[in-house]
Design an enzyme around this catalytic site. Structure first.
Site, PDB file in Angstrom:
ATOM      1  N   THR A   7       9.465  -3.363  -9.490  1.00 51.77           N
ATOM      2  CA  THR A   7       8.166  -3.179  -8.689  1.00 51.77           C
ATOM      3  C   THR A   7       7.072  -2.622  -8.284  1.00 51.77           C
ATOM      4  O   THR A   7       7.698  -1.293  -8.199  1.00 51.77           O
ATOM      5  CB  THR A   7       8.414  -4.282  -7.242  1.00 51.77           C
ATOM      6  N   ASN A   9       6.364  -2.448  -5.575  1.00 50.88           N
ATOM      7  CA  ASN A   9       5.457  -2.801  -3.843  1.00 50.88           C
ATOM      8  C   ASN A   9       6.324  -1.713  -3.433  1.00 50.88           C
ATOM      9  O   ASN A   9       8.020  -2.319  -3.375  1.00 50.88           O
ATOM     10  CB  ASN A   9       6.087  -4.513  -4.411  1.00 50.88           C
ATOM     11  N   ASP A  68       9.288 -12.026  -7.724  1.00 52.75           N
ATOM     12  CA  ASP A  68       8.090 -12.275  -7.564  1.00 52.75           C
ATOM     13  C   ASP A  68       8.206 -13.652  -5.566  1.00 52.75           C
ATOM     14  O   ASP A  68       9.471 -14.254  -5.709  1.00 52.75           O
ATOM     15  CB  ASP A  68       7.655 -13.270  -8.435  1.00 52.75           C
ATOM     16  N   PHE A 148       4.383  -6.336   5.803  1.00 52.97           N
ATOM     17  CA  PHE A 148       3.786  -5.690   4.947  1.00 52.97           C
ATOM     18  C   PHE A 148       3.277  -7.310   4.833  1.00 52.97           C
ATOM     19  O   PHE A 148       3.237  -8.274   4.953  1.00 52.97           O
ATOM     20  CB  PHE A 148       3.815  -5.006   3.893  1.00 52.97           C
ATOM     21  N   LYS A 171      13.966  -7.894  10.092  1.00 52.41           N
ATOM     22  CA  LYS A 171      13.784  -9.151   9.551  1.00 52.41           C
ATOM     23  C   LYS A 171      14.463  -9.667   7.888  1.00 52.41           C
ATOM     24  O   LYS A 171      14.779 -10.844   8.161  1.00 52.41           O
ATOM     25  CB  LYS A 171      12.186  -9.075   9.179  1.00 52.41           C
TER      26      LYS A 171
HETATM   27  P1  ITT Z   1       5.529  -6.664  -7.407  1.00 47.92           P
HETATM   28  O1  ITT Z   1       4.590  -5.461  -8.143  1.00 47.92           O
HETATM   29  O2  ITT Z   1       7.491  -7.240  -7.299  1.00 47.92           O
HETATM   30  O3  ITT Z   1       4.964  -7.481  -8.266  1.00 47.92           O
HETATM   31  P2  ITT Z   1       3.192  -7.468  -5.313  1.00 47.92           P
HETATM   32  O4  ITT Z   1       3.150  -6.748  -4.077  1.00 47.92           O
HETATM   33  O5  ITT Z   1       2.546  -7.789  -6.213  1.00 47.92           O
HETATM   34  O6  ITT Z   1       4.717  -6.270  -5.947  1.00 47.92           O
HETATM   35  P3  ITT Z   1       4.392 -10.250  -5.199  1.00 47.92           P
HETATM   36  O7  ITT Z   1       3.552 -10.719  -6.607  1.00 47.92           O
HETATM   37  O8  ITT Z   1       5.290 -11.061  -5.712  1.00 47.92           O
HETATM   38  O9  ITT Z   1       4.515  -8.781  -4.881  1.00 47.92           O
HETATM   39  O10 ITT Z   1       3.892 -10.707  -4.042  1.00 47.92           O
HETATM   40  C1  ITT Z   1       2.776 -12.235  -3.508  1.00 47.92           C
HETATM   41  C2  ITT Z   1       1.961 -10.907  -2.266  1.00 47.92           C
HETATM   42  O11 ITT Z   1       3.254 -11.537  -0.984  1.00 47.92           O
HETATM   43  C3  ITT Z   1       1.983  -9.671  -2.447  1.00 47.92           C
HETATM   44  O12 ITT Z   1       1.496  -9.346  -2.609  1.00 47.92           O
HETATM   45  C4  ITT Z   1       2.548  -9.610  -0.541  1.00 47.92           C
HETATM   46  O13 ITT Z   1       1.822  -8.700  -0.163  1.00 47.92           O
HETATM   47  C5  ITT Z   1       2.979 -10.706  -0.870  1.00 47.92           C
HETATM   48  N1  ITT Z   1       4.241 -10.961   0.255  1.00 47.92           N
HETATM   49  C6  ITT Z   1       5.165 -10.770  -0.102  1.00 47.92           C
HETATM   50  N2  ITT Z   1       6.553 -11.027   0.450  1.00 47.92           N
HETATM   51  C7  ITT Z   1       5.839 -10.997   1.720  1.00 47.92           C
HETATM   52  C8  ITT Z   1       6.870 -10.506   2.765  1.00 47.92           C
HETATM   53  O14 ITT Z   1       8.103 -10.223   3.023  1.00 47.92           O
HETATM   54  N3  ITT Z   1       6.230 -10.777   3.795  1.00 47.92           N
HETATM   55  C9  ITT Z   1       4.703 -10.776   3.752  1.00 47.92           C
HETATM   56  N4  ITT Z   1       4.169 -10.657   2.877  1.00 47.92           N
HETATM   57  C10 ITT Z   1       5.475 -11.054   1.645  1.00 47.92           C
END
Ligand code: ITT
Length: 197
Positions: A7, A9, A68, A148, A171
């Site tokens: 990831t 993130n 994801d 986030f 959380k």
């Molecule tokens: P990757 O590199 O892991 O793909 P990403 O930020 O693109 O990271 P995802 O596609 O899994 O992550 O997530 C989809 C969106 O949902 C992402 O942009 C997040 O900000 C939001 N999201 C995911 N998990 C969350 C959480 O625990 N709380 C709030 N928002 C969340």
């Protein structure tokens, strides 16, 4: 056992590391010195998680997992779901995603929603999927500074605070991602006693 978490993130890495502790060694892409943006072109969380872990496994040969997440809102027939990251459009900020969501839900009483996470783990070329769900609701105004993404507008069932008003540890009691990670840890622990063939 060393595992790469595929990831970019940093919030996800922080949450997973806080949850897993020292049970396993987890390296983020950054820590593994891998600079890559993996497209997520599919219509399901599971397929998008798979392509991320498969890409990193093929690149490194090291055991790895990816995750994801989608926010599924009942009144929107499960949207934004797999498109959660780009709900307001490609390259838009999270603030804009939240604004769009609140605008569409304005005046609606049905505000039930859930975060659903799919984790794809690859060990010795074999993939296993894990799911984690957190049920809750979308509130009318953002609250809190932590976390986030959609955290400021999501309140899990059984709580009055939004995710953004909680510490990572708080959380973690509700967190979809840690629920999926708990299944992953339980699975890895069975491998410790029974190594794969
Ligand atoms: P990757 O590199 O892991 O793909 P990403 O930020 O693109 O990271 P995802 O596609 O899994 O992550 O997530 C989809 C969106 O949902 C992402 O942009 C997040 O900000 C939001 N999201 C995911 N998990 C969350 C959480 O625990 N709380 C709030 N928002 C969340």
């Amino acid at each position: 056992m060393k595992l790469i978490f595929a990831t970019n993130n940093s919030h996800k890495v922080e949450e997973i590391k806080a949850f897993v502790g020292n049970k396993f060694e987890i390296l983020s892409l950054k820590e593994a010195d891998i600079d890559i943006e993996i497209p997520e072109p599919f219509d399901t969380l599971e397929e998008n998680a798979s392509v991320k872990s498969r890409t990193i496994y093929n690149l490194t040969g090291t055991s790895c997992f990816s995750e994801d997440t989608g926010l599924e809102v009942d009144a929107l027939n499960g949207e934004p779901g797999v498109k959660s990251a780009r709900y307001a459009g490609e390259g838009k900020s999270f603030q804009q995603n939240i604004e769009k969501l609140l605008q569409i839900l304005k005046g609606k009483h049905q505000r039930k929603a859930r975060f659903r996470a799919a984790i794809s783990l690859i060990i010795e070329d074999k993939e296993t999927l894990f799911e984690g769900i957190c049920d809750g609701k979308i509130i009318e105004e953002p609250r809190g500074e932590q976390g986030f993404g959609y955290d400021p507008v999501f309140v899990p069932d059984g709580e009055s605070r939004s995710f953004a008003e909680m510490s990572i540890e708080e959380k973690s009691k509700f967190n979809h991602r840690t629920k999926a990670a708990a299944k992953l840890v339980a699975f890895l622990q069975t491998l410790k006693t029974t190594p794969p063939n």
